[in-house]
Structures are given as structure tokens and as C-alpha cells.
Design an enzyme around this catalytic site. Structure first.
Site, PDB file in Angstrom:
ATOM      1  N   GLY A 145      24.823 103.424 131.868  1.00 13.45           N
ATOM      2  CA  GLY A 145      25.531 102.486 130.995  1.00 13.45           C
ATOM      3  C   GLY A 145      26.933 102.948 130.676  1.00 13.45           C
ATOM      4  O   GLY A 145      27.891 102.162 130.698  1.00 13.45           O
ATOM      5  N   ASP A 146      27.079 104.223 130.378  1.00 10.34           N
ATOM      6  CA  ASP A 146      28.397 104.790 130.105  1.00 10.34           C
ATOM      7  C   ASP A 146      29.291 104.705 131.337  1.00 10.34           C
ATOM      8  O   ASP A 146      30.474 104.363 131.246  1.00 10.34           O
ATOM      9  CB  ASP A 146      28.273 106.252 129.673  1.00 10.34           C
ATOM     10  CG  ASP A 146      27.832 106.403 128.230  1.00 10.34           C
ATOM     11  OD1 ASP A 146      28.252 105.598 127.387  1.00 10.34           O
ATOM     12  OD2 ASP A 146      27.068 107.339 127.956  1.00 10.34           O
ATOM     13  N   SER A 147      28.729 105.055 132.490  1.00 11.97           N
ATOM     14  CA  SER A 147      29.541 105.090 133.707  1.00 11.97           C
ATOM     15  C   SER A 147      30.002 103.699 134.107  1.00 11.97           C
ATOM     16  O   SER A 147      31.169 103.510 134.494  1.00 11.97           O
ATOM     17  CB  SER A 147      28.743 105.732 134.843  1.00 11.97           C
ATOM     18  OG  SER A 147      28.464 107.091 134.550  1.00 11.97           O
TER      19      SER A 147
END
Length: 403
Positions: A168-170
Site C-alpha cells: 500500500g505504501d509503495s
């Protein structure tokens, strides 16, 4: 000297963890000068995540490559003043604090716009800067659940699981980098000054996940379909799965195209399945997925990984090994495209160790661009940046550090 697409662009990164730093990494990979602002003494918490030796994790070194690190306390009057001076000399500001935090520090968009009316402001948060959930905190794990991904990962008879990285962050970081470059492109097309609201890029973690969920929502609204976990398969696509080999390994085979399926069944010595009228299209194959997977696994269990892959590749069946880190390091395809690049790094031993890091994507030319540096030590560039960019003296920098 190698020329990169973002040479001449300067970015001030105020982000911690993975999302905003991933955006900064991508911009830095392609030539931007990325100045990462970290808290004095502690720095970005990512420095201690998966720390197996030394004082800085390989996760931090990877996500924060091609950047400069300076320490600055944005909560102090002196730190605030220096930040504004840096902002006046930057093209982009990246941040991933909870909405309202920059405003609390006196660095909200209106203040930033007054200091630099050409600045692109890229903000990453759990749910975006607006809406009823805007103030709610949330890491990627929560966003992956709210965005619909977690419900589809794992086996149907077990609770949902998470993929092994902070996807999700990436993904949010990739969108943030893309949004930043779009805003820079618009700004530099010579169409006059771009209004502030068009220079604020608002990336939400949950929306970034939702955007890659394909037709999850349209299928539900159009047909009432509620997707379920299907383990190693992909809903509605067959045969495509992981299959065990004789040597204890597994391989991935994607034989779901109509023409590919015919070759595939002949390769595994099942002409009856190739000719079966029920299996001539993907919908039929999905209905009979258990039967197909059993037949394929019966064949793969008779072969080692190398043998199975050779036979399948000779027949042009999409397939591949399930790699570990060791396999990736030894792979000739990755080596040919410069996708593992080695640097001497402090890992807490007597001497630095040669450590390989993943290359730069996408490739421009035939091979990955070279990584200029891995993630820096805390505050490694404070004196350099403040001296060269702001013209501060050593005495002024000493006073700033004491404050």
C-alpha cells in the site's frame, strides 16, 4: 556525464516510513536532488525497521537511496525558518504526515505558496486531505484492508492474510511520484502560473489500493458479484496457479489463454483435456479449475523445477520459478539489466560489506540507470546543504543544532 530526466529539479522530503520516501526515491532515481529532512538524533523510524546489524537498516538504505539527509526540528522557530528558506529554493515538497500536521507547524499550503508560488506540494495520507475520515491515522496495513485488497489475499477457508511487503505504501509512493511529475510538466509548459489547488497532489493510501483492484467494484455493482479469496489462483482465470515439483520446489504456470491452453494440455500429456468441449473457453476452465489443477500437479510432480520449466518454455507456455532473494541475486536476466547493484555498506561488522540493491525501474536504454548512493547516514548532508544552498556559516549551523 549521464543526463537524467529530472536533473535540475530539487525536492524537499519531509516524509517518514515508506510512502513519501518511495516517491522521493523515484524522483531521485531519475535525477532530482532530494533533500530528506529528518528529526535530530532519531531520524526516520525506518532506520530501525528490520535492523539486523549496524545502526541503519537495509530497508532505509533501499528506500532512501539517491538522497541527501539533513536534520532539522520543524517544531522550533529556527527549524521552521530554515525549512521555509529551503522551500523557496525547491520545486517540490513531499510529505506524509497526518492531515493538519504541516498546518500545525505553520507550513500549510497557503504559507508554502506565499514562500514559493511555483512549488508542487505532494501530500500522502491514510484517507486523503478531505472527507469524513481525513483526520484518521492509518498505515498501509489498514489501507490495504479498506481498499479491498486484504479480503482477496489468502485461502478461502482461512482469514485474510497480508502480502509480504508494504504494498500500500509503495503503490501510494508511485502515484505520488507520478502526480508530482504531472504537476511539474504542467507548470513547465509555459501556460502561466498554475493555481495552488492544481499544485497540491493529494494521494490517499486506501484510494491507491482501490485503483489497482481492477473491476472489483464494477463487478459488484453490475452483477452482484462479491469476490472471494481463491488462494494461489486468480478469480475467473484458469488454469493459473502454483504447482509442486519433484524436488520440493514449486513453479508458477499461466496457461489460461485459449491457444496456450491447447499447447499446455498436450505438453502435460492430457490431450483429452485439450479436446474437452467444456474447457474450450476461460469460463468453462474456471468451472473445472480443481480438475485442471489436479492434472497439472500430477505432471509437475514427476519433474524437477528445472525440467518442468525447460519443457514448458520450449512449448512457449508462460511459466517461471518462485524466487527467493538468493535466486534473484544469481539470475542472469537481472544481472544483464543491471537490476542488482552493489555498494559497500556498514552492517555492524569490522569492515563494510558489499551489499546488492535493486536497480532503477523503468529502464531507460538497455540497462538500469546506476544508483548514485544508498540511503545516507542521519544528517550526513546537513552542513553541505545549509552551506551551499542557504549560504549559512559554520557558526550559524552550530547555533541551529544547539537550538
Amino acid at each position: 556525464m549521464e543526463i537524467r530526466p529530472l536533473d535540475g529539479i530539487r525536492v524537499l522530503e519531509l516524509g517518514n516510513y515508506i510512502a513519501a520516501p518511495t516517491a522521493g526515491r523515484i524522483l531521485g532515481d531519475f535525477g532530482a536532488e532530494v533533500i530528506k529532512v529528518e528529526r535530530p538524533k532519531t531520524g526516520d523510524e525506518l532506520r530501525n525497521w528490520r535492523l539486523y546489524g549496524g545502526d541503519t537498516s537495509m530497508l532505509y538504505r533501499t528506500v532512501n537511496r539517491n538522497k541527501k539527509s539533513i536534520t532539522l526540528d520543524l517544531r522550533t522557530e529556527a527549524g521552521h525558518a530554515v525549512a521555509l528558506e529551503l522551500i523557496r529554493r525547491c520545486d517540490v515538497l513531499l510529505e506524509n504526515f497526518r492531515p493538519g500536521m504541516l498546518e500545525k507547524w505553520g507550513l500549510g499550503p497557503r504559507v508554502l505558496d506565499a514562500a514559493n508560488p511555483d512549488l508542487v506540494i505532494t501530500r500522502i495520507s491514510a484517507y486523503g486531505q478531505t472527507g469524513p475520515l481525513a483526520q484518521r491515522p492509518g498505515f498501509a496495513a489498514v489501507a490495504e484492508a479498506v481498499g479491498g485488497l486484504r479480503e482477496l489475499v489468502g485461502d478461502p477457508d482461512r482469514p485474510p492474510v497480508r502480502v509480504g511487503v508494504s504494498i500500500g505504501d509503495s503503490i501510494a509512493g508511485i502515484y505520488a511520484a507520478f502526480g508530482t511529475v504531472m504537476a511539474l510538466f504542467q507548470r513547465d509548459r509555459g501556460a502561466g502560473r498554475i493555481p495552488l489547488e492544481q499544485r497540491v497532489i493529494d494521494v490517499a493510501l486506501n484510494e491507491s489500493i482501490l485503483s489497482v483492484m481492477e473491476s472489483l467494484v464494477p463487478d459488484y455493482l453490475a452483477y452482484g458479484i462479491r469476490r472471494e479469496r481463491v488462494g494461489g489462483r486468480m478469480e475467473g482465470i484458469a488454469p493459473s496457479n502454483a504447482y509442486p515439483c519433484a524436488d520440493g520446489t514449486s513453479i508458477i504456470i499461466g496457461g489460461n489463454g485459449d491457444a496456450i491452453y491447447q499447447r499446455y494440455m498436450r505438453v502435460i500429456e492430457r490431450p483429452d483435456l485439450a479436446a474437452d468441449p467444456e474447457l474450450q473457453d476461460n469460463a468453462g476452465r474456471w468451472r473445472h479449475r480443481e480438475r485442471l489443477d489436479a492434472a497439472i500437479a500430477e505432471w509437475t510432480r514427476r519433474h524437477s523445477r528445472a525440467e518442468a520449466l525447460r519443457i514448458l518454455e520450449d512449448a512457449a507456455i508462460p511459466c517461471g520459478p518462485i524466487y527467493t532473494a538468493a535466486d534473484i541475486v544469481d539470475d542472469p536476466q537481472y544481472r544483464a539489466r543491471n537490476m542488482i547493484q552493489t555498494f559497500p555498506v556498514d552492517v555492524g561488522e569490522a569492515e563494510p560489506k558489499q551489499v546488492g540493491f535493486p536497480g532503477i525501474v523503468p529502464v531507460i536504454g538497455e540497462r538500469s540507470l546506476p544508483i548514485r548512493s544508498v540511503g545516507p547516514d542521519l544528517g550526513e548532508h546537513t552542513r553541505e546543504v545549509l552551506t551551499q544552498l542557504l549560504g549559512m556559516s559554520d557558526a550559524e549551523i552550530d547555533a541551529l543544532e544547539k537550538s
